[in-house]
Scaffold this active site. Structure first.
Site, PDB file in Angstrom:
ATOM      1  N   ASN A 185      14.354  -7.730  11.831  1.00 14.35           N
ATOM      2  CA  ASN A 185      13.059  -8.206  11.360  1.00 14.35           C
ATOM      3  C   ASN A 185      12.943  -7.942   9.864  1.00 14.35           C
ATOM      4  OD1 ASN A 185      10.328  -8.852  11.046  1.00 14.35           O
ATOM      5  ND2 ASN A 185       9.664  -6.817  11.707  1.00 14.35           N
ATOM      6  N   ASN A 205      13.795   0.668  -0.769  1.00 12.31           N
ATOM      7  CA  ASN A 205      13.204   1.926  -0.323  1.00 12.31           C
ATOM      8  C   ASN A 205      13.684   3.124  -1.131  1.00 12.31           C
ATOM      9  OD1 ASN A 205      11.566   1.139   2.053  1.00 12.31           O
ATOM     10  ND2 ASN A 205      13.525   0.393   2.806  1.00 12.31           N
ATOM     11  N   ARG A 215      10.780   7.784  -0.707  1.00 11.47           N
ATOM     12  CA  ARG A 215      12.225   7.842  -1.001  1.00 11.47           C
ATOM     13  C   ARG A 215      12.557   7.356  -2.411  1.00 11.47           C
ATOM     14  NH1 ARG A 215      15.425   4.914   3.592  1.00 11.47           N
ATOM     15  NH2 ARG A 215      13.430   3.959   4.142  1.00 11.47           N
ATOM     16  N   TYR A 252      14.221  -2.375 -46.203  1.00  7.38           N
ATOM     17  CA  TYR A 252      13.042  -2.315 -45.340  1.00  7.38           C
ATOM     18  C   TYR A 252      11.996  -3.287 -45.850  1.00  7.38           C
ATOM     19  CZ  TYR A 252       8.678  -0.905 -43.217  1.00  7.38           C
ATOM     20  OH  TYR A 252       7.480  -0.930 -42.546  1.00  7.38           O
ATOM     21  N   GLN A 269      -6.310  -0.221   1.576  1.00  6.14           N
ATOM     22  CA  GLN A 269      -6.055   0.483   2.829  1.00  6.14           C
ATOM     23  C   GLN A 269      -6.129   1.979   2.513  1.00  6.14           C
ATOM     24  OE1 GLN A 269      -2.048   0.247   4.327  1.00  6.14           O
ATOM     25  NE2 GLN A 269      -2.633   0.723   6.439  1.00  6.14           N
ATOM     26  N   ALA A 296       0.802  -1.225   0.000  1.00  2.00           N
ATOM     27  CA  ALA A 296       0.000   0.000   0.000  1.00  2.00           C
ATOM     28  C   ALA A 296       0.834   1.273   0.000  1.00  2.00           C
ATOM     29  CB  ALA A 296      -0.939   0.005   1.205  1.00  2.00           C
TER      30      ALA A 296
END
Length: 460
Positions: free
Chosen positions: A169, A227, A16, A365, A73, A11
């Site tokens: 974590n 980030n 940054r 071409y 959210q 979400a």
């Protein structure tokens, strides 16, 4: 193993990143970061996946597979608040809930499988995916007492002693669904940021007498998140190494893996040599014993065995066996090139078929055309396919020879075995086994050049 659902957090704006594009849709290895997380979750056996969207929700929803659930959210009030939006997705579910982040594209199915295994084997209500970083700045710290997980502290809220902890974590978890439901209903925003942290569920569950654990991944790259665009490039480098290593282990020869940019959906056959600067995008299949020369770009195309491509661009096309392309050739979408064909330097092909043995060696071409077997197109041949309003198709049947600087004005057909004289402009069909000459007759005016020179001298 228990049945597993996945909730992916996607979400955030990602300020940054300095981009209007939702962070999770930025690409690594030719694929959106979010797509990697979805693929890893599916491969690890997730039965159902929900994605929490927020910033530019409609854009992210449009990028999702149809079988996924998108949950919006509307206010970004933290990770705990985000997962709380997904409560209807798992509130009556008795199994595992993986909570993953959409900006961590390096997570692998093996890592998620081991996380779920550690969760079930340990009898945990919650298991945190962790890693040990030399520099853990910015990450939530894993606070333990011995081997027992006590709590997770966000970097912003951590004491100096807690900030010295190296185990961090990942932001990814495995929960018992009903334990997660209970913990989410008890979280609050009593912290520096005034947000609802998912990390708080660990202490809440411990307060309920529940057992919580952690699974430290042996490969810290698994949990690396993006980030900023600097981090996007760093993770792109890791992904590139993974992709190229996998292809080389399968038999490809990549001269300089650090400077070869192959998409995650690229397959390369054994003994194919890929030179530096090659870029593939989307779904690309390259056969065996090919040479893909430096600085070539191939997008959503299939290259059969034994093809030699030199400094060329190939888009949404097919190239059959033992064909040579380039240098500086350009195959535009919907080109189908046969076996033993030569598409030479500065030749452009668009929405056309070149059958086996056809040759266009240079400066030609070919647009909206069908070129038959063993046809030779001389230098400067142009398929004039557009009249300013509509495009038309030209057919050159098998075994024809088209002389240099010829124009084939569509719609027109050159029948089998015919010749077109150099410098001709063909506007009508050419019958079988015919020589077509469509140019003004040459006239030589002897002595005229001397007269012109005299006129020039007088004018001076």
């Amino acid at each position: 193993m228990k049945s597993t659902k996945t909730v992916i957090l996607a979400a955030g704006h990602g300020t940054r990143m300095v981009s209007e594009k939702p962070k999770v849709l930025h690409e690594v290895g030719g694929k959106a970061m979010l797509d990697y997380v979805i693929s890893a979750s599916e491969a690890a056996g997730a039965d159902d996946i929900a994605v929490i969207v927020g910033y530019k929700a409609d854009t992210v929803k449009a990028a999702l597979p149809e079988n996924l659930t998108a949950i919006e959210q509307k206010e970004q009030l933290g990770t705990g608040h985000a997962v709380l939006q997904a409560l209807p997705f798992f509130e009556n579910f008795n199994g595992n809930v993986l909570v993953l982040v959409g900006d961590a594209p390096l997570v692998r199915k093996e890592t998620l499988e081991e996380l779920v295994k550690a969760h079930e084997d340990g009898g945990f209500s919650a298991t945190v995916l962790t890693a040990v970083f030399d520099d853990p700045t910015g990450y939530g710290r894993i606070v333990k007492k011995g081997d027992e997980l006590i709590k997770i502290v966000e970097h912003k809220d951590a004491t100096d002693e807690e900030r010295s902890i190296k185990e961090i974590n990942s932001g990814m978890y495995c929960f018992d669904a009903q334990a997660l439901k209970a913990a989410l209903q008890a979280i609050n925003s009593d912290n520096v940021q005034g947000e609802y942290y998912l990390t708080d569920t660990i202490e809440i569950l411990r307060g309920m007498g529940k057992k919580v654990g952690s699974y430290p991944t042996p490969d810290v790259d698994d949990i690396a998140a993006v980030n900023s665009k600097v981090q996007l490039a760093e993770i792109g480098k890791i992904m590139r190494r993974r992709i190229n290593s996998s292809l080389m282990e399968a038999g490809a020869i990549i001269i300089d893996p650090e400077n070869t940019y192959l998409s995650v959906e690229t397959k390369v056959g054994k003994d194919t040599v890929v030179y530096p600067g090659v870029i593939t995008e989307g779904r690309v299949v390259i056969g065996e014993n090919c040479i893909i020369g430096h600085n070539s770009r191939i997008v959503n195309s299939t290259i059969a065995d034994g093809v030699d491509i030199q400094i060329s661009t190939i888009l949404d096309s097919f190239v059959d066996e033992n064909t040579h392309v380039g240098p500086y050739a350009y195959l535009r979408p919907n080109s189908h090139i046969g076996k033993n064909v030569k598409v030479g330097d500065f030749v452009e092909v668009k929405n056309s078929v070149m059958k086996d043995g056809a040759k266009a060696s240079h400066l030609t071409y070919i647009g909206d055309a069908e070129v038959g077997k063993n046809v030779n197109l001389g230098c400067g041949t142009v398929f004039v396919n557009y009249d300013g309003t509509n495009k038309y198709r030209t057919v050159v049947e098998d075994n024809c020879f088209i002389g240099c600087n010829s124009n084939l004005v569509s719609p027109v057909t050159v029948k089998e075995g015919s010749y077109v004289a150099a410098g001709s402009t063909i506007t009508n069909d050419v019958p079988k086994d015919t020589l077509a000459v469509a140019r003004a007759r040459q006239v030589n005016k002897e002595g005229y050049a001397l007269q012109m020179k005299k006129i020039k001298k007088i004018s001076k």
